[in-house]
Design an enzyme around this catalytic site. Structure first.
Site, PDB file in Angstrom:
ATOM      1  N   HIS A  93       0.841  -1.199   0.000  1.00 23.95           N
ATOM      2  CA  HIS A  93       0.000   0.000   0.000  1.00 23.95           C
ATOM      3  C   HIS A  93       0.871   1.242   0.000  1.00 23.95           C
ATOM      4  O   HIS A  93       2.032   1.224   0.413  1.00 23.95           O
ATOM      5  CB  HIS A  93      -0.963   0.019   1.194  1.00 23.95           C
ATOM      6  CG  HIS A  93      -0.310   0.398   2.491  1.00 23.95           C
ATOM      7  ND1 HIS A  93      -0.112   1.709   2.863  1.00 23.95           N
ATOM      8  CD2 HIS A  93       0.202  -0.355   3.487  1.00 23.95           C
ATOM      9  CE1 HIS A  93       0.483   1.736   4.052  1.00 23.95           C
ATOM     10  NE2 HIS A  93       0.687   0.487   4.445  1.00 23.95           N
ATOM     11  N   CYS A  94       0.275   2.322  -0.510  1.00 29.31           N
ATOM     12  CA  CYS A  94       0.854   3.652  -0.384  1.00 29.31           C
ATOM     13  C   CYS A  94      -0.265   4.496   0.231  1.00 29.31           C
ATOM     14  O   CYS A  94      -1.104   3.957   0.951  1.00 29.31           O
ATOM     15  CB  CYS A  94       1.339   4.174  -1.741  1.00 29.31           C
ATOM     16  SG  CYS A  94       0.069   4.221  -3.022  1.00 29.31           S
ATOM     17  N   ALA A  95      -0.302   5.783  -0.029  1.00 29.24           N
ATOM     18  CA  ALA A  95      -1.343   6.614   0.562  1.00 29.24           C
ATOM     19  C   ALA A  95      -2.728   6.251   0.022  1.00 29.24           C
ATOM     20  O   ALA A  95      -3.672   6.066   0.780  1.00 29.24           O
ATOM     21  CB  ALA A  95      -1.043   8.087   0.317  1.00 29.24           C
TER      22      ALA A  95
END
Length: 160
Positions: A93-95
């Site tokens: 995941h990222c933002a």
């Protein structure tokens, strides 16, 4: 439910189709925050990989997640393969999980396929809506500065 089939040219030999299927065996899928929380709590063989860059240092993170910044991700692929070698599932995941998370998941999948890495990793996933969606949906977050996070952030935020 509609299903689409992609046909292969008849001129391809059976062995070529099998080889292609083997190369495409590792696909990247998405998982919801609620499903990931349930998976992580019930299965110690799930790794969560946070590929945000500097945001992780001033925002919270998912307890127990490992940080592999997208900026240095490609150079750290061998390290990530070793760190997740005993995991069944690796979730990136990222933002928002729109660019960095999916890109890093695909890069990791390609790396495992290209190097024929004999890792236990079977499922490579991306967290839907990323960390922001995780936090907005009320899932537990950690604000520790441990590297790596041990997932023991507070009594009301159980270890994943």
């Amino acid at each position: 439910m509609c299903r689409f089939l992609i046909s292969t040219p008849f001129s391809r030999r059976r062995g070529e189709r099998k080889a292609e299927a083997g190369r495409m065996a590792r696909s990247v899928s998405y998982v919801s925050a609620a499903k990931l929380l349930a998976m992580a709590r019930s299965n110690p063989r799930v790794a969560i990989i946070d590929v945000r860059d500097e945001e992780r240092s001033y925002q919270a993170h998912i307890g127990g997640s490992h940080h592999f910044s997208s900026r240095s991700f490609a150079a750290r692929l061998p390290e990530l393969a070793r760190a997740t070698g005993d995991k069944d599932t690796v979730v990136f995941h990222c933002a928002l999980s729109k660019v960095r998370g999916p890109s890093c998941a695909k890069m990791f999948s390609d790396y495992l396929s290209e190097t024929k890495e004999e890792s236990g990793t079977k499922n490579i996933m991306v967290l839907e809506r990323g960390f922001n969606g995780w936090e907005l949906s009320g899932q537990p977050v950690c604000r520790c500065t441990d590297a790596p996070c041990k997932g023991t952030c507070s009594p009301e935020e159980p270890e994943l």
